[in-house]
Motif scaffolding. Structure first.
Motif, mmCIF file in Angstrom:
data_model
loop_
_atom_site.group_PDB
_atom_site.id
_atom_site.type_symbol
_atom_site.label_atom_id
_atom_site.label_comp_id
_atom_site.label_asym_id
_atom_site.label_seq_id
_atom_site.Cartn_x
_atom_site.Cartn_y
_atom_site.Cartn_z
ATOM 1 N N ILE A 437 0.840 -1.209 0.000
ATOM 2 C CA ILE A 437 0.000 0.000 0.000
ATOM 3 C C ILE A 437 0.870 1.252 0.000
ATOM 4 O O ILE A 437 0.566 2.236 -0.688
ATOM 5 C CB ILE A 437 -0.954 -0.017 1.209
ATOM 6 N N ASP A 438 1.962 1.241 0.756
ATOM 7 C CA ASP A 438 2.886 2.390 0.751
ATOM 8 C C ASP A 438 3.429 2.669 -0.647
ATOM 9 O O ASP A 438 3.599 3.831 -1.042
ATOM 10 C CB ASP A 438 4.056 2.127 1.708
ATOM 11 N N GLU A 439 3.718 1.606 -1.396
ATOM 12 C CA GLU A 439 4.254 1.759 -2.751
ATOM 13 C C GLU A 439 3.183 2.238 -3.727
ATOM 14 O O GLU A 439 3.456 3.000 -4.663
ATOM 15 C CB GLU A 439 4.830 0.426 -3.230
ATOM 16 N N ARG A 440 1.930 1.813 -3.521
ATOM 17 C CA ARG A 440 0.845 2.186 -4.426
ATOM 18 C C ARG A 440 0.339 3.608 -4.184
ATOM 19 O O ARG A 440 -0.131 4.273 -5.118
ATOM 20 C CB ARG A 440 -0.322 1.204 -4.259
ATOM 21 N N LEU A 441 0.429 4.073 -2.952
ATOM 22 C CA LEU A 441 -0.172 5.353 -2.583
ATOM 23 C C LEU A 441 0.254 6.525 -3.472
ATOM 24 O O LEU A 441 -0.602 7.293 -3.935
ATOM 25 C CB LEU A 441 0.125 5.667 -1.112
ATOM 26 N N PRO A 442 1.555 6.712 -3.719
ATOM 27 C CA PRO A 442 1.954 7.875 -4.527
ATOM 28 C C PRO A 442 1.462 7.793 -5.973
ATOM 29 O O PRO A 442 1.417 8.809 -6.669
ATOM 30 C CB PRO A 442 3.491 7.828 -4.476
ATOM 31 N N LEU A 443 1.080 6.601 -6.429
ATOM 32 C CA LEU A 443 0.754 6.382 -7.829
ATOM 33 C C LEU A 443 -0.744 6.305 -8.095
ATOM 34 O O LEU A 443 -1.175 6.514 -9.237
ATOM 35 C CB LEU A 443 1.423 5.086 -8.324
ATOM 36 N N GLU A 444 -1.538 5.975 -7.086
ATOM 37 C CA GLU A 444 -2.965 5.734 -7.289
ATOM 38 C C GLU A 444 -3.820 6.743 -6.516
ATOM 39 O O GLU A 444 -3.932 6.668 -5.291
ATOM 40 C CB GLU A 444 -3.323 4.307 -6.863
ATOM 41 N N LYS A 445 -4.412 7.677 -7.233
ATOM 42 C CA LYS A 445 -5.240 8.705 -6.607
ATOM 43 C C LYS A 445 -6.470 8.093 -5.942
ATOM 44 O O LYS A 445 -6.908 8.532 -4.881
ATOM 45 C CB LYS A 445 -5.652 9.724 -7.650
#
Length: 461
Positions: A437-445
């Motif tokens: 989730i930490d890795e996805r957060l910056p990429l997925e609004k």
């Protein structure tokens, strides 16, 4: 001679003024005035008890180093005025005085690694936390009555162990310490010890590292009344649980009293050994509920009286009606009101209370637990909460489960292993989910928005 000491104090102020910003100096040090130095004790006058506490908290290091530099080794004490110069207004938590029964004697220690056995130990009890200072209402009446029964007759085994539980800030720590204080008042030689679960775990870790586990266990087995706060912090600490299990058995078999507090009841403590949980249920389990209106009014009255603050009836009504979660929040509001009234030289009105209250809500986040997070995430994903605990690999269930892991790690004090235990997953699975989730957060609004919505709902629960 006192004049010379006064000049030394002025020298201290000059040094501090060069160290900290002028605005901070004007707020915190300009109101201070020298009174005396006697028997190596420096007495300084300040506006209020709250002011002294905040000054120590903010500038402890600066003050200590400056005083040592100018005075040498000296002890600093504060003196503050009574309300409206009325000596009758000097009180301590209502009309009750702190208990002197728990003041440790010379040589008393709570150190489990002390080589020489000490008959009297430092109980680590806060003398302010007495039954006389404990406000009572329907929300805590049963728990308090049981606590007093134990305190008045420690040999009464009907309520051994006593397990107190309830949400954060409802008075658990005060109540369990009040029991210990009453026992010490009735029998000063009783070996009563209050300790948090975290400190117990830290001491045990040190004992393992120093190869002194036997000394650690022997010390705790010598206690007459053992009071452990926040015992839910043992969750996930397998070795600590095993050691406490043996200590618990020894004390119980020898008719020694055990008192514990937790933010949840034993039935909800997943990640705690079953044999420990069964023992927690041997005696009496009592719940402290959220404070009702009557209790909130009493706490406000007592706290205001203690701090020398006059609260108008409409202000009291406003606070008691709007701060409903915990006693700690109520006390914090009174402290904030006192600060605003002191520094801004304002009368205490409903409008001022409204401003303070809005600030307090922003500064003090609610304490969340695993169950609350699970319910809120399940509602957001529109699934049954029980599905999260299954082995289902459906996308919506899997996403919800990972979200629970992520938010539990972010908003609770639970270790990863304890989160995994609740969900029948491994420590590595929880770690992977959180990292994903930490890795996805910056990429997925969309993910950012989902987490923001869930957290917003959590804060309003």
């Amino acid at each position: 001679m006192q004049q010379d000491y006064s000049q030394l104090w002025d020298k201290c102020l000059a040094i501090i003024k060069d160290i900290i910003p002028s605005e901070q100096f004007n707020y915190w040090f300009s109101p201070l005035s020298f009174k005396s130095v006697e028997n190596n004790v420096l007495t300084i006058c300040c506006p209020s008890e709250f002011f002294a506490e905040q000054l120590e908290e903010r500038y402890y290091t600066v003050l200590g180093r400056t005083l040592t530099r100018v005075f040498g080794r000296i002890r600093l004490v504060y003196e503050f005025p009574v309300v409206a110069d009325d000596p009758s207004s000097v009180v301590s938590m209502g009309s009750a005085q702190p208990s002197a029964a728990v003041k440790p004697t010379a040589g008393a220690s709570a150190n489990p690694f002390r080589e020489k056995y000490v008959e009297e130990i430092d109980s680590q009890l806060n003398p302010e936390y007495t039954f006389e200072n404990y406000c009572i209402s329907h929300s805590n009446k049963v728990a308090r009555s049981i606590g007093e029964a134990i305190a008045n007759d420690p040999k009464l085994q009907t309520f051994n162990p006593l397990f107190i539980y309830g949400p954060c800030g409802v008075g658990k720590t005060h109540l369990i310490q009040a029991i210990g204080i009453r026992i010490k008042e009735r029998n000063p030689r009783a070996r009563v010890l209050y300790i948090t679960a975290r400190l117990f775990e830290s001491q045990f870790t040190a004992a393992v590292q120093r190869s002194k586990v036997n000394e650690f266990i022997n010390f705790y087995q010598s206690i007459d009344t053992l009071i452990i706060d926040d015992i839910q912090d043992f969750i996930g600490k397998d070795k600590t649980q095993k050691t406490f299990f043996h200590i618990f058995n020894h004390l119980k078999q020898n008719n020694k009293q055990l008192i514990m507090s937790s933010d949840c009841c034993p039935a909800q403590m997943e990640g705690m050994e079953d044999r420990l949980l069964s023992r927690f249920k041997w005696g009496m389990t009592a719940q402290l509920e959220k404070p009702d209106y009557e209790l909130r009014r009493d706490v406000l009255t007592q706290k205001a009286h203690h701090d020398g603050l006059q609260l108008p009836a409409d202000v009291m009504e406003f606070i008691a009606s709007n701060v409903t979660e915990s006693i700690r929040e109520l006390e914090g509001v009174v402290v904030s009101l006192l600060a605003h009234a002191t520094f801004l030289n304002q009368e205490i009105t409903v409008e001022l209370a409204r401003r303070v209250l809005s600030n307090a809500v922003k500064l003090n986040k609610r304490t969340l637990n695993f169950e609350t997070i699970t319910r809120q995430v399940s509602a957001f994903y529109n699934i049954d909460p029980d599905q999260i605990f299954t082995k289902s690999r459906k996308r919506e269930v899997s996403d919800a489960r990972q979200m629970v892991m992520y938010l539990a790690k972010k908003h609770t004090k639970m270790p990863l292993k304890a989160i995994g235990t609740r969900l029948a997953r491994t420590h590595a699975t929880v770690l992977y989910a959180c990292r994903l989730i930490d890795e996805r957060l910056p990429l997925e609004k969309k993910l950012q928005e989902d987490i923001s919505k869930i957290e917003s709902e959590l804060m309003s629960v």
